[in-house]
Design a protein around this motif. Structure first.
Motif, short mmCIF file in Angstrom:
data_model
loop_
_atom_site.label_atom_id
_atom_site.label_comp_id
_atom_site.label_asym_id
_atom_site.label_seq_id
_atom_site.Cartn_x
_atom_site.Cartn_y
_atom_site.Cartn_z
N ALA A 96 -3.42 1.13 0.19
CA ALA A 96 -2.08 1.65 0.46
C ALA A 96 -1.82 2.83 -0.28
O ALA A 96 -1.25 3.80 0.35
CB ALA A 96 -1.18 0.39 -0.23
N SER A 97 -2.30 3.05 -1.43
CA SER A 97 -2.06 4.40 -2.13
C SER A 97 -2.72 5.50 -1.33
O SER A 97 -2.12 6.54 -1.39
CB SER A 97 -2.59 4.22 -3.60
N ASP A 100 -0.58 6.20 1.60
CA ASP A 100 0.56 6.98 1.01
C ASP A 100 0.32 8.35 0.82
O ASP A 100 1.24 9.49 1.35
CB ASP A 100 1.06 6.45 -0.37
N GLN A 154 -3.84 1.25 7.55
CA GLN A 154 -2.65 1.38 6.69
C GLN A 154 -2.05 2.76 6.91
O GLN A 154 -0.73 2.91 7.00
CB GLN A 154 -2.94 1.37 5.06
N ARG A 158 1.91 3.05 8.79
CA ARG A 158 2.72 4.14 8.28
C ARG A 158 3.25 4.93 9.58
O ARG A 158 4.23 5.26 9.69
CB ARG A 158 2.36 4.85 7.11
N SER A 284 -2.48 6.15 -8.31
CA SER A 284 -1.17 5.55 -8.59
C SER A 284 -1.45 4.58 -9.73
O SER A 284 -2.37 4.17 -9.80
CB SER A 284 -0.47 5.00 -7.42
#
Ligand code: DGY
Length: 314
Positions: A96-97, A100, A154, A158, A284
């Motif tokens: 996820a990070s 992102d 992922q 997004r 993160s």
């Protein structure tokens, strides 16, 4: 029991805290004294130190190599397997990070966030001018994902939020992802030709080393952007420099480079159609903590049962 002696460099305070008093960390060296080498039972690869056969052979009591991160291109996994030393990594927690961050770079380069920031702080910004720093619209554009693994998926999720048309290229088609995410498989050439954004998420292997060179960059649209979240050597640096300078493509967002870091006087660093980050994909708080926890879980598993929770096969 005396503490387990592990070799690892630059471990941050949280890593040391979570390792606790049962582990003694000694600094990374490729030339340990034979007495030191005998004490070391594990290697923690933090920040991609190279692990190969000759290094492994210096440590007669080595039981495990535990990598902080998912990519293991800096570790000769076959050499570890040949010596029956399991290799652990930290898959999943950073998807996820990293996705992102992919969008952070993609939006930054497409919408002039970094050059706009510099301009907005400087003396030349005297009034709002609607003709300034006009970028490329991300919403509704076409994204090409090279490497639809966990992170690539992922990124696709997004991209759906941005109403993007999503193409992907993998060695094998992923029909489940096609159903669930509406992604469309195509050849690399087709993806390069159609993508408004081409985002790299493949591991570094002999097959992907130098994957994006002059012919591939030539195939991209002059309005397109290249995002590299994979590993630096997937892109041929000199070819990218020419492509950005001569505007074969509109811009690039790089989380990784070859070499990494680039020499401080490298001409890429002077280009304003490039946004570059110092390998921040998984950086993160939550993800980095989980990466440490997983590395430590693999460490103890390697020292006790030898069955790692997350292991890498050659
Ligand atoms: C990874 O997980 O491979 C990142 O690049 C950090 O090492």
């Amino acid at each position: 029991m005396p503490p387990a002696v592990v070799m690892g460099d630059g471990l941050p305070p949280l890593f040391l805290e979570l390792l606790g008093p049962d582990v003694e960390v000694v600094p990374w060296t490729t030339e340990p004294s034979s007495a030191d080498a005998r004490r070391i039972v594990a290697l923690i690869t933090y920040g991609h130190p190279r692990v190969d056969g000759p290094l492994l052979d210096r440590f007669p009591n080595l039981k495990v190599v535990t990598n902080h991160g998912v990519g293991v291109d800096h570790i000769d996994v076959a050499a570890c397997a040949a010596r029956r030393i399991p290799v652990g990594n930290t898959p999943g927690c950073l998807d996820a990070s990293t996705a992102d961050m992919t969008f952070a770079l993609l939006l930054a380069v497409a919408r002039n966030v970094v050059v706009g920031d510099h301009f907005a702080r400087g003396p030349e910004f005297t009034h709002y001018d609607p003709a300034m720093w006009i970028g490329s619209e991300v919403s509704g554009s076409t994204l090409g994902i090279v490497g639809l693994g966990r992170i690539g998926r992922q990124v696709a999720q997004r991209a759906r939020g941005f109403d993007m048309r999503i193409l992907y290229h993998n060695r094998h088609r992923d029909t489940a992802a096609e159903r669930e995410l509406g992604v469309v498989w195509c050849s690399l050439d087709e993806l390069l030709a159609q993508g408004d954004f081409v985002s790299l998420h493949c591991p570094l292997t002999p097959q992907t080393t130098g994957l994006i060179g002059q012919p591939q960059l030539r195939r991209m649209k002059p309005s397109a952007f290249l995002i590299n979240m994979a590993r630096g050597p997937v892109v041929q640096t000199e070819a990218l420099l020419v492509a950005l300078r001569e505007r074969w493509i509109a811009g690039a967002g790089l989380d990784v480079t070859d070499p990494e870091p680039l020499p401080r006087n490298h001409p890429l660093l002077g280009l304003d159609n490039l946004v570059i980050a110092p390998h921040l994909g998984s950086a993160s708080n939550r993800t980095r903590r989980r990466m440490i926890e997983m590395s430590i879980e693999n460490l103890w598993a390697g020292l006790t049962t030898g069955q790692l929770s997350w292991s890498v096969q050659p």
